[in-house]
Design a protein around this motif. Structure first.
Motif, PDB file in Angstrom:
ATOM      1  N   ALA A 124       0.825  -1.208   0.000  1.00 29.01           N
ATOM      2  CA  ALA A 124       0.000   0.000   0.000  1.00 29.01           C
ATOM      3  C   ALA A 124       0.859   1.258   0.000  1.00 29.01           C
ATOM      4  CB  ALA A 124      -0.939  -0.007   1.208  1.00 29.01           C
ATOM      5  N   THR A 125       1.994   1.224   0.700  1.00 32.29           N
ATOM      6  CA  THR A 125       2.894   2.383   0.705  1.00 32.29           C
ATOM      7  C   THR A 125       3.435   2.647  -0.689  1.00 32.29           C
ATOM      8  OG1 THR A 125       3.525   1.971   3.010  1.00 32.29           O
ATOM      9  CG2 THR A 125       4.987   3.358   1.704  1.00 32.29           C
ATOM     10  N   ALA A 126       3.843   1.581  -1.380  1.00 30.93           N
ATOM     11  CA  ALA A 126       4.342   1.739  -2.753  1.00 30.93           C
ATOM     12  C   ALA A 126       3.239   2.246  -3.677  1.00 30.93           C
ATOM     13  CB  ALA A 126       4.898   0.408  -3.261  1.00 30.93           C
ATOM     14  N   MET A 127       2.024   1.737  -3.496  1.00 30.58           N
ATOM     15  CA  MET A 127       0.899   2.171  -4.327  1.00 30.58           C
ATOM     16  C   MET A 127       0.606   3.659  -4.151  1.00 30.58           C
ATOM     17  SD  MET A 127      -1.998  -0.801  -4.040  1.00 30.58           S
ATOM     18  CE  MET A 127      -1.862  -2.382  -4.860  1.00 30.58           C
TER      19      MET A 127
ATOM     20  N   LEU B 281      12.830  -6.499  -2.666  1.00 32.92           N
ATOM     21  CA  LEU B 281      13.967  -5.840  -2.018  1.00 32.92           C
ATOM     22  C   LEU B 281      14.947  -5.296  -3.058  1.00 32.92           C
ATOM     23  CD1 LEU B 281      14.637  -8.273   0.970  1.00 32.92           C
ATOM     24  CD2 LEU B 281      13.841  -5.901   1.110  1.00 32.92           C
ATOM     25  N   ALA B 282      15.136  -6.049  -4.143  1.00 32.83           N
ATOM     26  CA  ALA B 282      15.988  -5.552  -5.231  1.00 32.83           C
ATOM     27  C   ALA B 282      15.381  -4.294  -5.849  1.00 32.83           C
ATOM     28  CB  ALA B 282      16.167  -6.640  -6.291  1.00 32.83           C
ATOM     29  N   GLY B 283      14.055  -4.304  -5.992  1.00 32.28           N
ATOM     30  CA  GLY B 283      13.366  -3.117  -6.511  1.00 32.28           C
ATOM     31  C   GLY B 283      13.513  -1.923  -5.585  1.00 32.28           C
ATOM     32  N   ALA B 284      13.419  -2.169  -4.280  1.00 33.06           N
ATOM     33  CA  ALA B 284      13.605  -1.086  -3.303  1.00 33.06           C
ATOM     34  C   ALA B 284      15.015  -0.514  -3.388  1.00 33.06           C
ATOM     35  CB  ALA B 284      13.318  -1.597  -1.889  1.00 33.06           C
TER      36      ALA B 284
ATOM     37  N   ILE C  86      12.528   4.827 -11.306  1.00 32.72           N
ATOM     38  CA  ILE C  86      11.352   4.466 -12.099  1.00 32.72           C
ATOM     39  C   ILE C  86      11.339   2.961 -12.372  1.00 32.72           C
ATOM     40  CG2 ILE C  86      10.294   4.722 -14.382  1.00 32.72           C
ATOM     41  CD1 ILE C  86      11.317   7.684 -14.280  1.00 32.72           C
ATOM     42  N   ALA C  87      12.500   2.418 -12.757  1.00 32.29           N
ATOM     43  CA  ALA C  87      12.598   0.976 -12.987  1.00 32.29           C
ATOM     44  C   ALA C  87      12.345   0.205 -11.700  1.00 32.29           C
ATOM     45  CB  ALA C  87      13.974   0.625 -13.551  1.00 32.29           C
ATOM     46  N   GLY C  88      12.817   0.756 -10.587  1.00 25.72           N
ATOM     47  CA  GLY C  88      12.642   0.094  -9.298  1.00 25.72           C
ATOM     48  C   GLY C  88      11.184  -0.088  -8.911  1.00 25.72           C
ATOM     49  N   LEU C  89      10.332   0.860  -9.275  1.00 23.14           N
ATOM     50  CA  LEU C  89       8.909   0.740  -8.960  1.00 23.14           C
ATOM     51  C   LEU C  89       8.282  -0.459  -9.674  1.00 23.14           C
ATOM     52  CD1 LEU C  89       7.764   4.476  -9.064  1.00 23.14           C
ATOM     53  CD2 LEU C  89       8.190   3.045  -7.050  1.00 23.14           C
ATOM     54  N   VAL C  90       8.678  -0.667 -10.923  1.00 25.62           N
ATOM     55  CA  VAL C  90       8.184  -1.836 -11.662  1.00 25.62           C
ATOM     56  C   VAL C  90       8.669  -3.117 -11.000  1.00 25.62           C
ATOM     57  CG1 VAL C  90       8.129  -3.010 -13.890  1.00 25.62           C
ATOM     58  CG2 VAL C  90       8.189  -0.520 -13.812  1.00 25.62           C
ATOM     59  N   VAL C  91       9.934  -3.137 -10.588  1.00 28.44           N
ATOM     60  CA  VAL C  91      10.510  -4.336  -9.967  1.00 28.44           C
ATOM     61  C   VAL C  91       9.855  -4.617  -8.621  1.00 28.44           C
ATOM     62  CG1 VAL C  91      12.637  -5.394  -9.104  1.00 28.44           C
ATOM     63  CG2 VAL C  91      12.700  -4.026 -11.190  1.00 28.44           C
ATOM     64  N   ILE C  92       9.564  -3.576  -7.837  1.00 30.02           N
ATOM     65  CA  ILE C  92       8.844  -3.774  -6.574  1.00 30.02           C
ATOM     66  C   ILE C  92       7.489  -4.416  -6.846  1.00 30.02           C
ATOM     67  CG2 ILE C  92       7.723  -2.635  -4.620  1.00 30.02           C
ATOM     68  CD1 ILE C  92       9.929  -0.526  -4.703  1.00 30.02           C
ATOM     69  N   GLY C  93       6.788  -3.921  -7.872  1.00 26.69           N
ATOM     70  CA  GLY C  93       5.493  -4.515  -8.239  1.00 26.69           C
ATOM     71  C   GLY C  93       5.625  -5.973  -8.638  1.00 26.69           C
ATOM     72  N   LEU C  94       6.652  -6.292  -9.437  1.00 27.37           N
ATOM     73  CA  LEU C  94       6.883  -7.684  -9.837  1.00 27.37           C
ATOM     74  C   LEU C  94       7.151  -8.564  -8.620  1.00 27.37           C
ATOM     75  CD1 LEU C  94       9.168  -7.134 -12.964  1.00 27.37           C
ATOM     76  CD2 LEU C  94       6.878  -8.125 -12.991  1.00 27.37           C
ATOM     77  N   GLY C  95       7.901  -8.027  -7.653  1.00 27.66           N
ATOM     78  CA  GLY C  95       8.210  -8.801  -6.449  1.00 27.66           C
ATOM     79  C   GLY C  95       6.996  -9.011  -5.568  1.00 27.66           C
ATOM     80  N   CYS C  96       6.173  -7.986  -5.448  1.00 28.59           N
ATOM     81  CA  CYS C  96       4.960  -8.099  -4.627  1.00 28.59           C
ATOM     82  C   CYS C  96       3.957  -9.093  -5.214  1.00 28.59           C
ATOM     83  CB  CYS C  96       4.296  -6.727  -4.481  1.00 28.59           C
ATOM     84  SG  CYS C  96       5.140  -5.582  -3.374  1.00 28.59           S
TER      85      CYS C  96
ATOM     86  N   THR D  78       9.560   0.515   2.765  1.00 29.15           N
ATOM     87  CA  THR D  78       9.003  -0.706   2.170  1.00 29.15           C
ATOM     88  C   THR D  78       9.939  -1.890   2.388  1.00 29.15           C
ATOM     89  OG1 THR D  78       9.958  -0.140   0.008  1.00 29.15           O
ATOM     90  CG2 THR D  78       7.704   0.565   0.423  1.00 29.15           C
ATOM     91  N   ALA D  79      11.256  -1.645   2.327  1.00 29.00           N
ATOM     92  CA  ALA D  79      12.221  -2.733   2.546  1.00 29.00           C
ATOM     93  C   ALA D  79      12.136  -3.262   3.974  1.00 29.00           C
ATOM     94  CB  ALA D  79      13.637  -2.237   2.251  1.00 29.00           C
ATOM     95  N   PHE D  80      11.939  -2.372   4.938  1.00 35.77           N
ATOM     96  CA  PHE D  80      11.823  -2.791   6.341  1.00 35.77           C
ATOM     97  C   PHE D  80      10.674  -3.776   6.512  1.00 35.77           C
ATOM     98  CE2 PHE D  80       9.441  -2.079  10.310  1.00 35.77           C
ATOM     99  CZ  PHE D  80      10.358  -2.552  11.240  1.00 35.77           C
ATOM    100  N   PHE D  81       9.509  -3.452   5.966  1.00 38.98           N
ATOM    101  CA  PHE D  81       8.357  -4.332   6.117  1.00 38.98           C
ATOM    102  C   PHE D  81       8.531  -5.627   5.322  1.00 38.98           C
ATOM    103  CE2 PHE D  81       6.175  -0.355   7.412  1.00 38.98           C
ATOM    104  CZ  PHE D  81       5.659  -0.794   8.610  1.00 38.98           C
TER     105      PHE D  81
END
Length: 391
Positions: A220-223, A280-283, A295-305, A363-366
């Protein structure tokens, strides 16, 4: 019959996603129409979340009494009524009133359907079904955009209400196709509900509830904060930041589609760990001080979630027993909304007093805490199964 019912459930999952992104896309117009502060969206979303938590906690009792089929169909009609009520609202307080049935319907159907799929379908369908939820969240902003461009925001809510009614009728016609019982089926069962106290006594349940809350806090934080992060920490223009905020949704939807091809082979626990590592890699990418990597990291965070939520739900019957899964999944829905409701505003306080640039670390902490809780859950579930074998 199997494939026909599966198609119906896929359609229902789209209906779950349709209302979820509607309020956010309509709010810039709504708050100006009602002449209220922009922050008042928080009141509506908290009421919706509160209703979801309540209905999630009581979902087991409702399903035992009335059955998964009845709870699912009633919840869709309830959500349709709430959407129609939103479209007829002429004052802000009316939105708050209609948010109550919306939240109650959302929590009950979430718990009922997720448990049904966890019991009767394999992991790949759980991933693809949640991918279809993502399709619903992507469709509804376009519906609202068209409505606002050619009419009013109320037309967008009315259109989604009509779509929900059609989906509810499809579900109603499909009643004979549904399997029943297997500890979560057609109601009328004589067993006593496990309940919140009973579920918390099951070894490992407190760990998975904390873990699920942590996942939903990170998601939700990333969203909610991606666009603000790009604008405030990376100097992206407001227009581009708003557009790039959708990258997380694209990542999570595409990730769930891809996860369906490998989830049966890897298993739920490996999918959760793999997803957490990718997130975590996305973060880490997002934390780097360049626009392109963020910008790329946001996509990777989504893929990881993407695989985490479906895999946690699908693993519940195996970890804690099919007879306990409905109660635990209902409580998981409640813990999910606690995480997604409380933790993003907490980050807002951090962003206001320190810096919005801390979002990747938050986000990485959680995510790390999620991995710790999943490991504890696995250990407890393994001990439970070994004890059952010995007995």
């Amino acid at each position: 019959m199997y494939l026909l019912l599966l198609a119906v459930i896929y359609i229902i999952f789209i209906s779950l996603g349709l209302p979820d992104s509607l309020l956010g896309s309509a709010w810039p117009t709504i708050y100006e129409t009602f002449d209220v502060p922009i922050s008042y969206m928080g009141f509506v979303s908290v009421i919706i979340s509160g209703g979801t938590v309540v209905s999630g906690l009581f979902s087991e009792r409702l399903i035992l009494k009335f059955g998964t089929r009845a709870v699912t169909i009633t919840s869709i009609f309830l959500t349709a009524a709430a959407m129609f009520g939103f479209s007829k609202s002429s004052e802000f307080y009316m939105l708050c009133l209609w948010a109550v049935p919306y939240g109650l319907g959302a929590g009950a159907i979430d718990a009922a359907l997720n448990n049904y799929v966890a019991l009767y379908y394999n992991s790949r369908h759980m991933s693809w079904l949640h991918c279809f939820w993502g399709v619903g969240t992507i469709i509804s902003p376009y519906i609202m955009s068209y409505a606002i461009t050619h009419g009013a925001w109320t037309d967008g809510y009315r259109a989604v209400s009509y779509m929900q009614v059609v989906i509810a009728i499809i579900a109603l016609v499909s009643l004979p196709l549904w399997k029943v019982n297997k500890n979560g089926g057609d109601g009328g069962e004589e067993r006593k509900p496990v309940g919140l106290k009973g579920a918390l006594k099951i070894k490992g349940v407190p760990y998975i509830l904390v873990g699920f809350m942590c996942y939903c806090a990170a998601e939700a934080t990333a969203m909610l904060w991606s666009s603000s992060f790009l604008q405030g920490a990376r100097g992206v223009t407001p227009t581009r930041a708003a557009a790039f905020g959708a990258l997380f949704f694209i990542g999570i939807t595409a990730g769930r589609f891809l996860a369906g091809f490998i989830s049966d082979r890897l298993g739920d626990n490996r999918m959760i760990r793999m997803g957490a590592c990718i997130a975590l890699a996305g973060a880490a990418l997002t934390a780097l001080p360049w626009q392109a990597t963020s910008i790329a990291g946001l996509v990777v965070i989504g893929l990881g979630c993407a695989p985490i939520y479906p895999s946690i739900i699908h693993s519940t019957p195996d970890n804690f027993g099919a007879e306990n899964s409905q109660s635990i999944i209902g409580i998981q829905m409640a813990s999910a909304y606690v995480g997604s409701t409380l933790m993003p505003p907490l980050f807002g306080i951090i962003a206001n007093h320190i810096s919005v640039a801390l979002m990747p670390f938050y986000t990485a902490f959680f995510t790390i805490l999620l991995v710790i809780m999943i490991s504890k859950t696995e250990k407890a579930a393994k001990e439970r199964r070994e004890k059952e074998i010995r007995n």
